[in-house]
Enzyme design. Structure first.
Site, PDB file in Angstrom:
ATOM      1  N   TYR A  13       0.847  -1.207   0.000  1.00  0.00           N
ATOM      2  CA  TYR A  13       0.000   0.000   0.000  1.00  0.00           C
ATOM      3  C   TYR A  13       0.883   1.259   0.000  1.00  0.00           C
ATOM      4  O   TYR A  13       0.532   2.289  -0.552  1.00  0.00           O
ATOM      5  CB  TYR A  13      -0.986  -0.022   1.171  1.00  0.00           C
ATOM      6  CG  TYR A  13      -2.195   0.866   0.934  1.00  0.00           C
ATOM      7  CD1 TYR A  13      -3.054   0.630  -0.143  1.00  0.00           C
ATOM      8  CD2 TYR A  13      -2.478   1.938   1.774  1.00  0.00           C
ATOM      9  CE1 TYR A  13      -4.158   1.441  -0.375  1.00  0.00           C
ATOM     10  CE2 TYR A  13      -3.578   2.751   1.547  1.00  0.00           C
ATOM     11  CZ  TYR A  13      -4.412   2.493   0.472  1.00  0.00           C
ATOM     12  OH  TYR A  13      -5.498   3.308   0.252  1.00  0.00           O
ATOM     13  N   LYS A  58      -3.057   8.378   2.934  1.00  0.00           N
ATOM     14  CA  LYS A  58      -4.301   8.186   3.697  1.00  0.00           C
ATOM     15  C   LYS A  58      -4.129   8.654   5.146  1.00  0.00           C
ATOM     16  O   LYS A  58      -5.084   9.143   5.757  1.00  0.00           O
ATOM     17  CB  LYS A  58      -4.753   6.721   3.651  1.00  0.00           C
ATOM     18  CG  LYS A  58      -5.246   6.246   2.286  1.00  0.00           C
ATOM     19  CD  LYS A  58      -6.460   7.001   1.780  1.00  0.00           C
ATOM     20  CE  LYS A  58      -7.114   6.299   0.584  1.00  0.00           C
ATOM     21  NZ  LYS A  58      -8.195   7.116  -0.017  1.00  0.00           N
TER      22      LYS A  58
END
Ligand code: 1JT
Length: 256
Positions: free
Chosen positions: A156, A163
């Site tokens: 990720y 995020k």
């Protein structure tokens, strides 16, 4: 018809196709009686989003590339002149270079880092600033996050860092806009097989691990993310701001 969002107008950014989380949210908002406006990124996406909008019962589709300040300003101006007010905004947009989601995080380039943050984080700030003045009866701003913001999730990478910044931006925006009765929240969804997830290395393995370990022993359905998004935009969510709501079959609570 007296849905949970009756009388409200909602702008939804990030519908790309039928599998988009934003598409499921648009469906749920229409079901609950909202007037829904969809944005599309550029001419290339226009006909797709217009088709999806017609199918959904969306009111109209508006052009907006969130990396361009003038397009965000123009979008707000169009909404002001044609609808006068807005009650809800859903930001379901993220981007990172493919290579940044497979190489080790330490290899992230300055350009790749900046791009991921510009599209995935700054866009929320810019959209909130432009649309808050149109939330004359208060409002709800919602964005989508993922567990990679707060835990290391393999591959990720730069999106996790983006995020994390996004979730922090939610708190700062909630603090700034709270006095105008504008609430700002994120939903942290479990992994969902969208177009963004397609092509992510070993994504089906991620889904399998979650289904095997989440308390509910299954993956997250976009429709249940959408129902939580209805709650947050509705009167039922009036006391909730600056929050990250996990809609992930419970996966996030598990240790060993
Ligand atoms: C982007 C992509 C943002 C995929 C994304 C995303 N947010 C969630 N996903 C799905 C995902 C991806 C990975 C993952 C778990 C979920 C693609 C590029 C644009 C931004 O790792 C386990 C890698």
């Amino acid at each position: 018809m007296s849905g949970l969002l009756a009388g409200k107008t909602a702008l939804i950014l990030g519908v790309a196709n039928r599998w988009s989380i934003a598409y499921a949210i648009a469906q749920a908002y229409v079901r609950e009686g909202a007037k829904v406006l969809l944005s599309y990124q550029g001419e290339r996406q226009r006909s797709t989003v217009e088709e999806l909008g017609a199918e959904l019962g969306a009111e109209k589709c508006l052009a907006c590339d969130v990396t361009k300040d003038e397009e965000i300003t123009a979008l707000a101006e169009r909404i002001r002149s044609e609808h006068a007010k807005i009650d809800a905004v859903v930001h379901s947009i993220a981007f990172a270079d493919r290579e940044d989601l497979s190489r080790p995080f330490v290899e992230t380039s300055r350009a790749g880092f900046a791009l991921a943050h510009d599209v995935s984080v700054y866009s929320l700030v810019a959209v909130s600033r432009a649309l808050a003045p149109l939330m004359v009866e208060g409002g709800s701003i919602l964005t989508l996050s993922y567990l990679g913001a707060v835990r290391v999730v393999r591959n990720y990478n730069v999106m996790g860092v983006a995020k994390a910044a996004l979730e922090s931006a939610v708190r700062y925006l909630a603090s700034d806009l709270g006095p105008a009765n504008i609430r700002v929240n994120a939903i942290s969804a479990g992994p969902i097989k969208t177009a963004s997830a397609r092509g992510v290395k070993d994504f089906s393995k991620v889904l399998e691990v979650v289904a095997n370990h989440a308390p509910l022993r299954r993956n997250t359905d976009p429709a249940e993310v959408a129902d939580a998004a209805v709650f947050l935009a509705s009167q039922l969510g009036r006391g909730v701001t600056g929050n990250v709501l996990y809609v992930d079959a419970g996966f996030q609570i598990m240790g060993l």
